[in-house]
Design an enzyme around this catalytic site. Sequence first.
Site, PDB file in Angstrom:
ATOM      1  N   HIS A 157       0.832  -1.224   0.000  1.00 54.74           N
ATOM      2  CA  HIS A 157       0.000   0.000   0.000  1.00 54.74           C
ATOM      3  C   HIS A 157       0.864   1.271   0.000  1.00 54.74           C
ATOM      4  O   HIS A 157       0.396   2.324   0.427  1.00 54.74           O
ATOM      5  CB  HIS A 157      -0.949   0.039   1.205  1.00 54.74           C
ATOM      6  N   SER A 278      15.159  22.658 -14.922  1.00 54.09           N
ATOM      7  CA  SER A 278      13.961  23.459 -15.159  1.00 54.09           C
ATOM      8  C   SER A 278      14.384  24.787 -15.753  1.00 54.09           C
ATOM      9  O   SER A 278      15.437  25.321 -15.413  1.00 54.09           O
ATOM     10  CB  SER A 278      13.223  23.682 -13.844  1.00 54.09           C
ATOM     11  N   LYS A 284      16.292  22.559  -9.738  1.00 61.17           N
ATOM     12  CA  LYS A 284      15.630  21.313 -10.106  1.00 61.17           C
ATOM     13  C   LYS A 284      16.519  20.295 -10.817  1.00 61.17           C
ATOM     14  O   LYS A 284      17.384  20.654 -11.614  1.00 61.17           O
ATOM     15  CB  LYS A 284      14.451  21.613 -11.036  1.00 61.17           C
ATOM     16  N   GLU A 291       9.864   9.234 -16.057  1.00 62.05           N
ATOM     17  CA  GLU A 291       8.471   9.640 -16.300  1.00 62.05           C
ATOM     18  C   GLU A 291       8.033   9.266 -17.719  1.00 62.05           C
ATOM     19  O   GLU A 291       6.895   8.849 -17.948  1.00 62.05           O
ATOM     20  CB  GLU A 291       8.320  11.143 -16.083  1.00 62.05           C
TER      21      GLU A 291
END
Length: 459
Positions: A157, A278, A284, A291
Amino acid sequence: SANAMWGGRFAAGPAAIMQQINASIGVDKRLYAEDIQGSLAHAAMLAKQGIVTETDAAAIAKGLNQVKAEIEAGHFEFKVALEDIHMNVEQRLKELIGEPAGRLHTARSRNDQVATDFKLWVRRACDEVAAETRNLVAALIDRAEEEAATVMPGYTHLQPAQPVTFGHHLLAYVEMLGRDLGRLADARKRLNESPLGAAALAGTTFPIDRQMTAKALGFDRPTANSLDSVSDRDFALEYLSALSILAVHLSRLAEEIVIWMSEGFRFVTLSDAFTTGSSIMPQKKNPDAAELVRAKAGEVIGLTVQLLIILKGLPLTYGKDMQDDKAPTFAATDTVLLSLAAMAGMIRDLTPNRARMREACERGFLTATDLADWLVKHLGLPFRDAHHVTGTLVKMAEDKGKGLSDLSLAEMQSVEPRIGDSVYPVLKVENSVAGRKSEGGTAPDNVRAAAKAARERLL
Ligand code: ARG
């Protein structure tokens, strides 16, 4: 003639829009090598059977090899007016050798021709995807061996559950990829029957030798039913299904990398080589490759569903719908090969943050199960009672803002008086994993042995 291909029957050429919807050359030129391979086998068989002369067959073979050389040299002019790869190759052959070129298509149709070409292509793609999968498996096994004793929280979970080793976690993906390799091998084996010689749909009146062409093309045998031969695209569906499952595995691993890279976790870092910055936020470092692998599973699944839907409800035998089988198959192959390579790159690139993983094990009461097991083994409590005692101790530790092993013996004995000093070692994360030696368990020794076994089995 007014029509480039069927001037006998047709007085006029196609409308521009007809040509645009009908032509597949932009996609199926990727079949050129398989198309020529199939034609070479067919021509040799026609000659052996006395259906064309040896002289014609030799001219055809020479011409086909030249066409292949022209395509590979980038000199070949693919023509939309000639619809597809089969007509483009044959037309060029005619320019090169003249009349014998027209004999190549004896006892053959584009229907068995394209089924043969496409099977040869998918067969090779199975091998290429398998090779790239093995490359990722090798990366995972290497890293698993390095991290065989690195403790991290295991989750259910996405809640901390029990300590595991990072190596064990990586080897879970090796098992998944091992099954993917099995599915690709199964698909390859099942597809390996030659449709060549089914002709348009009903077979042919010429005395062809289908065994000979099947053998020449590396097929195990000819297909049994001519109607099925030109209608069947199961092989592409089965291959795409295997790719979909593989892509799902890659997306799960990708998601874990995204989670491990997040601020709350910081279990791994990826180097500059596998992150992006970024344009506005200078601090960043984003896990874009992970992704994108996560996203691309959606594409592969969509392409698989696309072909399922194209074939659903198609009557026997060939329908032009089936021409649209290639674009999704090619695209899914390209995407999976890219995802596999990107994932192998990330796995080799990532640096595990062992200290952070160890700390996270301390925070989540991960050795609570070890404590309950100790109560069973040393005090003879039924597991359900041990579960209750441990739950009370976890609550106590949580209320006091400490870990389980920070509770004093007096605190523990206030819940269960028979608890003694020997409980403390089992609360140690390293002991927890080291003790899980059951077959398939997470103990570092198991991980080392499993890595070795996987290497022998899969690489
Ligand atoms: N380009 C076609 C395809 O890929 C070749 C087969 C054409 N056959 C036909 N009967 N029109 O499906």
